[in-house]
Design a protein around this motif. Structure first.
Motif, short mmCIF file in Angstrom:
data_model
loop_
_atom_site.label_atom_id
_atom_site.label_comp_id
_atom_site.label_asym_id
_atom_site.label_seq_id
_atom_site.Cartn_x
_atom_site.Cartn_y
_atom_site.Cartn_z
N ARG A 214 -4.96 -3.84 -82.47
CA ARG A 214 -3.90 -4.60 -83.13
C ARG A 214 -3.19 -3.73 -84.18
O ARG A 214 -1.96 -3.71 -84.26
N ARG A 215 -3.97 -2.99 -84.97
CA ARG A 215 -3.38 -2.10 -85.97
C ARG A 215 -2.57 -0.99 -85.31
O ARG A 215 -1.49 -0.62 -85.78
N ALA A 216 -3.06 -0.46 -84.20
CA ALA A 216 -2.32 0.58 -83.47
C ALA A 216 -0.99 0.04 -82.98
O ALA A 216 0.05 0.69 -83.11
N ASN A 217 -1.00 -1.17 -82.43
CA ASN A 217 0.24 -1.79 -81.97
C ASN A 217 1.22 -2.00 -83.11
O ASN A 217 2.40 -1.70 -82.99
N LYS A 218 0.72 -2.50 -84.25
CA LYS A 218 1.58 -2.74 -85.41
C LYS A 218 2.18 -1.45 -85.95
O LYS A 218 3.28 -1.46 -86.51
N SER A 219 1.48 -0.35 -85.79
CA SER A 219 1.95 0.93 -86.33
C SER A 219 3.14 1.48 -85.54
O SER A 219 3.81 2.40 -86.00
N GLY A 220 3.37 0.93 -84.35
CA GLY A 220 4.45 1.43 -83.50
C GLY A 220 4.01 2.54 -82.58
O GLY A 220 4.84 3.15 -81.90
N ALA A 221 2.72 2.82 -82.54
CA ALA A 221 2.21 3.88 -81.67
C ALA A 221 2.46 3.55 -80.21
O ALA A 221 2.42 2.38 -79.81
N ARG A 222 2.71 4.54 -79.41
CA ARG A 222 2.91 4.36 -77.97
C ARG A 222 1.56 4.30 -77.27
O ARG A 222 1.37 3.57 -76.31
N CYS A 223 0.61 5.11 -77.75
CA CYS A 223 -0.71 5.22 -77.10
C CYS A 223 -1.82 5.14 -78.13
O CYS A 223 -1.61 5.43 -79.31
N ALA A 224 -2.97 4.79 -77.65
CA ALA A 224 -4.19 4.84 -78.45
C ALA A 224 -5.22 5.62 -77.64
O ALA A 224 -5.30 5.48 -76.42
N ILE A 225 -5.98 6.43 -78.34
CA ILE A 225 -7.05 7.20 -77.70
C ILE A 225 -8.36 6.66 -78.25
O ILE A 225 -8.56 6.61 -79.46
N VAL A 226 -9.23 6.27 -77.34
CA VAL A 226 -10.53 5.74 -77.72
C VAL A 226 -11.57 6.77 -77.30
O VAL A 226 -11.60 7.21 -76.15
N ILE A 227 -12.38 7.17 -78.27
CA ILE A 227 -13.43 8.14 -77.99
C ILE A 227 -14.71 7.71 -78.70
O ILE A 227 -14.71 7.52 -79.91
#
Length: 86
Positions: free
Chosen positions: A33-46
């Motif tokens: 949700r925070r990644a979406n709000k930031s305007g990021a196009r992608c998120a990397i989960v590791i």
């Protein structure tokens, strides 16, 4: 995982990607949700299992698609997504 993420972030920055990390924790849902709000196009989960396999989970936040990508292939996968946007 944090050390790996920081190294990966620096590698991506060297490839001229804008990278931000969220180390506040919380549930995966709240982090996305925070990644979406930031305007990021992608998120990397590791996480630990990804580190052991040499992969990351790459989530395209606009398309709501997620796929496993080898760390070595990550810059190319991000370039693909970047050019889809244009």
């Amino acid at each position: 995982a944090r050390t790996h993420l920081l190294k990966l972030a620096q590698t991506l920055r060297n490839e001229e990607f804008l990278v931000d990390g969220d180390f506040r924790g919380g549930s995966m849902k709240s982090q996305m949700r925070r990644a979406n709000k930031s305007g990021a196009r992608c998120a990397i989960v590791i996480g630990q299992s990804e580190i052991e396999k040499g992969v990351v989970q790459l989530k395209d936040l606009r398309q709501s698609e997620q796929r496993e990508v080898a760390i070595a292939d990550l810059p190319a996968a991000l370039h693909e997504i970047r050019f889809e946007q244009a």
